[in-house]
Design a protein around this motif. Sequence first.
Motif, short mmCIF file in Angstrom:
data_model
loop_
_atom_site.label_atom_id
_atom_site.label_comp_id
_atom_site.label_asym_id
_atom_site.label_seq_id
_atom_site.Cartn_x
_atom_site.Cartn_y
_atom_site.Cartn_z
N UNK A 1 0.82 -1.20 0.00
CA UNK A 1 0.00 0.00 0.00
C UNK A 1 0.87 1.26 0.00
N UNK A 2 1.89 1.29 0.86
CA UNK A 2 2.71 2.49 0.97
C UNK A 2 3.55 2.73 -0.26
N UNK A 3 3.92 1.68 -0.97
CA UNK A 3 4.72 1.84 -2.19
C UNK A 3 3.98 2.68 -3.21
N UNK A 4 2.68 2.50 -3.30
CA UNK A 4 1.90 3.28 -4.26
C UNK A 4 1.72 4.73 -3.81
N UNK A 5 1.94 5.00 -2.55
CA UNK A 5 1.81 6.36 -2.02
C UNK A 5 3.15 7.08 -1.91
N UNK A 6 4.25 6.40 -2.21
CA UNK A 6 5.57 6.97 -2.00
C UNK A 6 5.74 8.30 -2.74
N UNK A 7 5.43 8.36 -4.02
CA UNK A 7 5.64 9.60 -4.77
C UNK A 7 4.70 10.72 -4.36
N UNK A 8 3.40 10.47 -4.20
CA UNK A 8 2.56 11.58 -3.73
C UNK A 8 2.91 12.05 -2.32
N UNK A 9 3.28 11.12 -1.44
CA UNK A 9 3.66 11.53 -0.09
C UNK A 9 4.99 12.28 -0.08
N UNK A 10 5.92 11.88 -0.93
CA UNK A 10 7.19 12.61 -1.04
C UNK A 10 6.94 14.04 -1.52
N UNK A 11 6.11 14.19 -2.53
CA UNK A 11 5.77 15.53 -3.02
C UNK A 11 5.10 16.35 -1.93
N UNK A 12 4.12 15.77 -1.27
CA UNK A 12 3.42 16.50 -0.20
C UNK A 12 4.37 16.89 0.92
N UNK A 13 5.25 15.97 1.30
CA UNK A 13 6.24 16.28 2.34
C UNK A 13 7.14 17.43 1.94
N UNK A 14 7.62 17.42 0.69
CA UNK A 14 8.48 18.52 0.21
C UNK A 14 7.72 19.84 0.23
N UNK A 15 6.47 19.82 -0.22
CA UNK A 15 5.68 21.06 -0.25
C UNK A 15 5.43 21.58 1.16
N UNK A 16 5.13 20.68 2.08
CA UNK A 16 4.87 21.12 3.46
C UNK A 16 6.13 21.67 4.13
N UNK A 17 7.27 21.07 3.85
CA UNK A 17 8.52 21.63 4.38
C UNK A 17 8.81 22.99 3.76
N UNK A 18 8.53 23.13 2.48
CA UNK A 18 8.77 24.41 1.80
C UNK A 18 7.89 25.52 2.38
N UNK A 19 6.71 25.16 2.89
CA UNK A 19 5.81 26.16 3.49
C UNK A 19 6.47 26.86 4.67
N UNK B 1 14.62 13.50 4.12
CA UNK B 1 14.53 13.86 2.71
C UNK B 1 15.90 13.77 2.04
N UNK B 2 16.93 14.22 2.74
CA UNK B 2 18.29 14.12 2.18
C UNK B 2 18.70 12.66 2.00
N UNK B 3 18.30 11.80 2.92
CA UNK B 3 18.69 10.39 2.86
C UNK B 3 17.95 9.64 1.76
N UNK B 4 16.66 9.86 1.62
CA UNK B 4 15.83 9.06 0.72
C UNK B 4 15.53 9.73 -0.60
N UNK B 5 15.78 11.04 -0.69
CA UNK B 5 15.55 11.75 -1.94
C UNK B 5 14.12 12.25 -2.08
N UNK B 6 13.87 12.97 -3.17
CA UNK B 6 12.59 13.67 -3.35
C UNK B 6 11.47 12.84 -3.95
N UNK B 7 11.74 11.62 -4.38
CA UNK B 7 10.72 10.84 -5.07
C UNK B 7 10.72 11.10 -6.55
N UNK B 8 9.96 10.31 -7.27
CA UNK B 8 9.94 10.40 -8.73
C UNK B 8 9.23 11.66 -9.23
N UNK B 9 8.32 12.20 -8.43
CA UNK B 9 7.59 13.40 -8.85
C UNK B 9 8.41 14.64 -8.51
#
Length: 134
Positions: free
Chosen positions: A1-19, A120-128
């Motif tokens: 289940x989490x594998x399919x959410x990896x890219x959207x969650x990575x994007x959301x995490x990056x956006x929330x940190x950027x806020x 984020x530095x360890x795992x990267x930003x995701x495919x998106x």
Amino acid sequence: MFASLQNPLSLLGRLLLAVLFLPAGISKITGFAGTVGYIGSVGLPFPTLGAALAIVVEVGGGLALIFGLGTRWAALVLAAFTLAASIFFHAFWAVPAEAAMVTQLLFIKNIAVIGGLLTLAAWGPGAWSLDGRK
């Protein structure tokens, strides 16, 4: 289940940190004199240079997180910046007792943000991300 959410969650995490960083950097631009004064008020040398550096780090780092470009390096720079800012501007150990609680909460919140940035530095930003397209 989490594998399919990896890219959207990575994007959301990056956006929330950027806020946290991008608006702070923009507010330093629009209130540059106040930022310089605040930096100087804690006794740091070269407050004008410090304000300019903070703007570059927060705006540049925030945009890097949003677009996922140079993400790992941006996250490391933002983590180091956040740690330094926490020590100098949220020194709960050096404020009067009645102000310590809020200052300590801000310090601990920043430590948690550093944890997110290091992940984020360890795992990267995701495919998106622009990094993911390389």
